[in-house]
Design an enzyme around this catalytic site. Structure first.
Site, PDB file in Angstrom:
ATOM      1  N   SER A 238       8.517  -3.245   1.230  1.00  0.00           N
ATOM      2  CA  SER A 238       7.550  -2.740   0.258  1.00  0.00           C
ATOM      3  C   SER A 238       7.405  -1.233   0.422  1.00  0.00           C
ATOM      4  O   SER A 238       8.063  -0.621   1.265  1.00  0.00           O
ATOM      5  CB  SER A 238       6.182  -3.411   0.469  1.00  0.00           C
ATOM      6  OG  SER A 238       5.644  -3.041   1.741  1.00  0.00           O
ATOM      7  N   LYS A 239       6.537  -0.641  -0.376  1.00  0.00           N
ATOM      8  CA  LYS A 239       6.364   0.807  -0.323  1.00  0.00           C
ATOM      9  C   LYS A 239       5.930   1.288   1.055  1.00  0.00           C
ATOM     10  O   LYS A 239       6.311   2.368   1.498  1.00  0.00           O
ATOM     11  CB  LYS A 239       5.355   1.252  -1.382  1.00  0.00           C
ATOM     12  CG  LYS A 239       5.878   1.182  -2.806  1.00  0.00           C
ATOM     13  CD  LYS A 239       4.879   1.748  -3.787  1.00  0.00           C
ATOM     14  CE  LYS A 239       5.453   1.734  -5.207  1.00  0.00           C
ATOM     15  NZ  LYS A 239       4.483   2.289  -6.192  1.00  0.00           N
ATOM     16  N   ARG A 240       5.134   0.480   1.721  1.00  0.00           N
ATOM     17  CA  ARG A 240       4.665   0.931   3.042  1.00  0.00           C
ATOM     18  C   ARG A 240       5.795   0.957   4.068  1.00  0.00           C
ATOM     19  O   ARG A 240       5.697   1.605   5.097  1.00  0.00           O
ATOM     20  CB  ARG A 240       3.514   0.040   3.521  1.00  0.00           C
ATOM     21  CG  ARG A 240       3.921  -1.339   4.008  1.00  0.00           C
ATOM     22  CD  ARG A 240       2.715  -2.110   4.541  1.00  0.00           C
ATOM     23  NE  ARG A 240       3.077  -3.369   5.143  1.00  0.00           N
ATOM     24  CZ  ARG A 240       3.252  -4.494   4.481  1.00  0.00           C
ATOM     25  NH1 ARG A 240       3.120  -4.501   3.153  1.00  0.00           N
ATOM     26  NH2 ARG A 240       3.576  -5.614   5.095  1.00  0.00           N
ATOM     27  N   HIS A 241       6.884   0.251   3.783  1.00  0.00           N
ATOM     28  CA  HIS A 241       8.029   0.246   4.683  1.00  0.00           C
ATOM     29  C   HIS A 241       9.055   1.318   4.335  1.00  0.00           C
ATOM     30  O   HIS A 241       9.937   1.616   5.129  1.00  0.00           O
ATOM     31  CB  HIS A 241       8.750  -1.110   4.632  1.00  0.00           C
ATOM     32  CG  HIS A 241       7.907  -2.269   5.045  1.00  0.00           C
ATOM     33  ND1 HIS A 241       7.720  -3.371   4.233  1.00  0.00           N
ATOM     34  CD2 HIS A 241       7.193  -2.506   6.165  1.00  0.00           C
ATOM     35  CE1 HIS A 241       6.945  -4.242   4.849  1.00  0.00           C
ATOM     36  NE2 HIS A 241       6.601  -3.743   6.017  1.00  0.00           N
ATOM     37  N   GLY A 242       8.994   1.847   3.127  1.00  0.00           N
ATOM     38  CA  GLY A 242       9.995   2.823   2.706  1.00  0.00           C
ATOM     39  C   GLY A 242      10.659   2.486   1.391  1.00  0.00           C
ATOM     40  O   GLY A 242      11.590   3.169   0.969  1.00  0.00           O
TER      41      GLY A 242
END
Length: 471
Positions: A238-242
């Site tokens: 997801s966005k929090r992972h990149g």
């Protein structure tokens, strides 16, 4: 076989790591086999598709160097073709109009849930011929009710689906627009796609699509469903992972070749090799070598691979890439050393182009202060005379080059019975404001003669003030 792959993003979003890896594997396989790579924009969702996302997709692919041989082909430009196929299927009994209301479908779903049955449309409109007043029907495909569909997947192996478990898919909405699964198979057929390489979240769509391709009389493509990319916590990326717009990595100073190198290793390998040039990827890649297990995104590994590619990129090319990052950092390349020379000097330590630009800031603009701990440690009274001597010799140099600068520092160090480093580090602190830089002769050369002399003067003034304070 003349291999033809396709990458078919939806412009309801931008390119992120997962979709780029899919594009990369499609592109590499086509290039490896001497085939064609087709770019198709699946924009049938007209409410959520945007031109900005189309431009983001094209821009991201161009930055990465994933050039396409045909396209971009937009599905919205092919609505006439989809309507023709639907009319043919209606005439041939391969599709039918469904007049079920939302309320009726909700009730069917609820009854199936209560009975513990699989949620699926039960085909109640298959034999219906009369119209239903006040309802615009959807069009459903007549899926076979017997037998099984076998997907001989290049990655997953043999996967079988019972037709009895597959319902009659909607292929056109009530307003006449085609649905994703239907438009895909018409496109793959018309475009002669031989290999469908995509994420394994599409695997459940595959048996329905294979049945519809058979209804078209098409030769079935070869399928390869890629494993997921997970975040470090094991959850879906997801966005929090990149999983952000791929162009954000461009803005952070990553090289496109490094991004491709990192992504190709998420699910594919060639022995223990970690670093690949693009030409090596093309030569070695085979879809049959993709493994089944999910891959985990590792930001530190990506950063390391980027650093390795910075090390091996020719410095003239690196200088061209660096220039806009100097500007973005508020620096003016024309007011300092050539960016290619900066790249040559700084590339061994830089993890990204942003890092390189920040490290080279003192080559382009003045700094206000020096860390007091550094002045206390290196700009001591004992170094005053050697610093004065260096300043005079550097100011007198008529040919400002690295060799001459090195000779000056070496001679002054010898005259004062100092090691080269013992003199070089105070000079470094004086001219850069810090304790880390490329070799001191290179650093001094990059900063230029006028700035170096001025900064040495300031450092000498500081040391003299300290001497005066002591006395």
């Amino acid at each position: 076989m003349n291999v033809r792959t396709r990458f078919a993003p939806s412009p309801t979003g931008v390119l992120h790591l997962g979709s780029v890896r899919t594009a990369l594997f499609c592109w590499l396989y086509a290039r490896h086999e001497g085939g064609k790579f087709v770019l198709r924009i699946e924009d049938t969702d007209r409410q959520r598709s945007t031109q900005a996302n189309v431009e983001a997709i094209l821009d991201g692919l161009k930055w990465l160097g994933l050039d396409w041989d045909e396209g971009p082909i937009f599905q919205t430009a092919r609505f006439g073709r989809y309507r023709d196929v639907i009319e043919e299927w209606l005439d041939e009994g391969k599709a039918y109009r469904c007049y079920c209301t939302k309320e009726e479908l909700d009730a069917l779903r609820e009854a199936q849930m209560q009975a513990g049955e699989r949620i699926r449309y039960d085909g109640r409109c298959r034999e219906r011929r009369e119209r239903r007043a006040g309802i615009d029907p959807v069009i459903r495909f007549c899926n076979p009710v017997e037998g099984e569909v076998v997907v001989n997947d290049c990655v997953r192996g043999r996967v079988a689906f019972e037709n009895a478990q597959l319902d009659d898919l909607i292929i056109a909405r009530a307003d006449g627009t085609p649905t994703y699964n239907f438009a895909v198979i018409v496109d793959d057929f018309d475009m002669g796609i031989t290999h469908v390489i995509r994420g394994d979240d599409h695997l459940n769509n595959t048996p329905r699509q294979m049945n519809m391709l058979a209804a078209l009389g098409a030769d079935l493509p070869i399928y390869a469903h890629l494993p997921m990319i997970l975040g470090p916590d094991g959850a879906k990326l997801s966005k929090r992972h990149g999983a952000v717009d791929i162009r954000e990595y461009r803005g952070l100073g990553y090289l496109p070749e490094a991004m491709l190198n990192y992504l190709v290793r998420l699910g594919w390998s060639h022995g223990d090799q970690e670093l690949f040039s693009v030409s090596e990827m093309i030569e070695l890649f085979d879809i049959a070598d993709v493994n089944q297990s999910a891959s985990t995104f590792n930001a530190e590994k990506l950063l390391w691979i980027n650093q390795q590619h910075i090390l091996t990129t020719p410095t003239d090319k690196l200088g061209v890439l660096l220039a806009p990052f100097l500007v973005a950092a508020g620096l003016e390349p024309a007011e300092g050393p050539n960016p290619a020379d900066v790249a040559e000097a700084f590339h061994e330590r830089a993890e990204t182009l942003v890092h390189m630009a920040a490290s080279a800031r003192y080559c382009y603009e003045e700094f206000d202060t020096i860390n007091p701990n550094l002045t206390k440690k290196f700009l001591r009274p004992v170094i005053l005379e050697p610093m004065r001597a260096v300043r005079e010799c550097l100011a007198a140099l008529e040919d400002w080059n690295k060799g001459a600068i090195h000779d000056v520092i070496q001679k002054v160090a010898a005259d004062y019975d100092l090691g080269f480093g013992k003199l070089g580090q105070p000079i470094r602190v004086a001219v850069t404001g810090g304790s880390v830089s490329p070799p001191i002769d290179v650093t001094v050369w990059l900063i230029n003669q006028k700035r170096v002399v001025e900064r040495l003067d300031k450092a000498i003034d500081m040391i003299e003030a300290r001497v005066a304070g002591v006395s």
